[in-house]
Design an enzyme around this catalytic site. Structure first.
Site, PDB file in Angstrom:
ATOM      1  N   HIS A  57       0.873  -1.180   0.000  1.00 30.85           N
ATOM      2  CA  HIS A  57       0.000   0.000   0.000  1.00 30.85           C
ATOM      3  C   HIS A  57       0.906   1.224   0.000  1.00 30.85           C
ATOM      4  CE1 HIS A  57      -3.563  -2.157   2.213  1.00 30.85           C
ATOM      5  NE2 HIS A  57      -3.927  -1.902   0.970  1.00 30.85           N
ATOM      6  N   CYS A 107      -2.129   3.039   9.383  1.00 26.53           N
ATOM      7  CA  CYS A 107      -3.161   2.126   8.858  1.00 26.53           C
ATOM      8  C   CYS A 107      -4.380   2.069   9.769  1.00 26.53           C
ATOM      9  CB  CYS A 107      -2.652   0.694   8.787  1.00 26.53           C
ATOM     10  SG  CYS A 107      -1.258   0.413   7.758  1.00 26.53           S
TER      11      CYS A 107
END
Ligand code: ARG
Length: 284
Positions: free
Chosen positions: A185, A278
């Site tokens: 990511h 996150c």
């Protein structure tokens, strides 16, 4: 002891969403960090999450919690950076790449509907939200969007169309191709610090993307050893950087640039391939 520069004192009011880790565990493996044989310690994880929350609050941001008792089939829902991409009162909800996380969008939609956001969801195009798309550059008007492991390149156009607030609203979406499976990511290897500067582990991007990113922001390069400790997965609130402990080389660099580092322990979440950033989503 770190002196905290409260973001409210700097005139930066912030709201950050977090999702309680009610059913958090390492139940499957969808990234190279996850191994079902190395289970997260639930009690420890809960304490780490509480510390992350209180540290964010000490830095002057308000935390809005999404509860998750009924999301028992979704152990990764704590990683709510992946809920979607926000702009103004709009959210482009994530269409997850893996079936293990696909159903999370229902819970996120319910949460954002309640808060009064205008939601959109594309059934055809995969994109994993603000975990894979970060605002940076002049006016924070550049969206660096990951391409490859978890998000389709076609999402870039779709995001532009769906998140445009009105006919005067201008922003750019830059596709950044991720090439190292450990950094799957964008928020695992790239972290905007302010309008001019971002820290990044650039080898995680292909060379074209590296050049594109450099067009929009100055970079603080982080060494691989710190990138592997998820230093780029930091929560930035004004001049405060909340981050997993131990990335001393990068911490020094940040301090030289006027940032205050708040090291915390995110070890249990790292077993699932995520760290501080996150577990958060900026709501403004
Ligand atoms: N286990 C989760 C996954 O693989 C971790 C997500 C981390 N989120 C992030 N924004 N990088 O999807």
């Amino acid at each position: 002891m770190n002196k905290i520069v409260n973001s409210a004192m700097m005139g930066v009011a912030k709201r950050i969403m977090m999702c309680r880790p009610t059913h958090f565990k390492v139940d499957y493996s969808i990234n190279p960090w996850m191994d079902e044989k190395i289970q997260a310690d639930f009690e420890k994880a809960t304490k780490q999450w509480d510390t992350l929350k209180s540290t964010i609050e000490k830095c002057g941001a308000e935390v809005v919690v999404m509860e998750s008792e009924d999301a028992r089939d979704y152990p990764d829902i704590v990683f709510c950076a992946n809920a979607g991409i926000l702009r103004g009162n709009k959210i482009y909800l994530s269409h997850f790449a893996f079936p293990e996380r696909y159903g999370e969008h229902v819970f996120y939609k319910r949460f954002f509907d309640k808060l009064g956001y205008q939601t959109s969801f594309n059934h055809k195009i995969i994109h994993e939200g603000a975990g894979d798309a970060l605002w940076c550059g002049n006016g924070m008007n550049i969206l660096v969007s990951g391409v490859g492991p978890r998000s389709d390149v076609q999402a870039c156009q779709d995001i532009k169309r769906k998140l445009k607030l009105n006919s005067d609203d201008t922003f750019y979406v830059v596709a950044a191709r991720l090439v190292d499976p450990r950094f799957y990511h964008v928020d695992t290897c790239f972290c905007p610090l302010d309008e001019d500067l971002a820290m990044a582990y650039m080898p995680a991007f292909d060379s074209v993307s590296q050049n594109n990113i450099r067009n929009y922001t100055d970079l603080l390069p982080v060494p691989e050893k710190d990138a592997r400790r998820f230093v780029c997965n930091s929560v930035v609130i004004g001049k405060n950087v909340i981050v997993h402990h131990g990335s001393d080389t990068t911490f020094k660099l940040l301090e030289q640039h006027g940032f205050q580092v708040h090291p915390i322990d995110m070890s249990e979440f790292m077993k699932a391939g995520g760290s501080a950033k996150c577990c958060t989503l900026r709501l403004e």
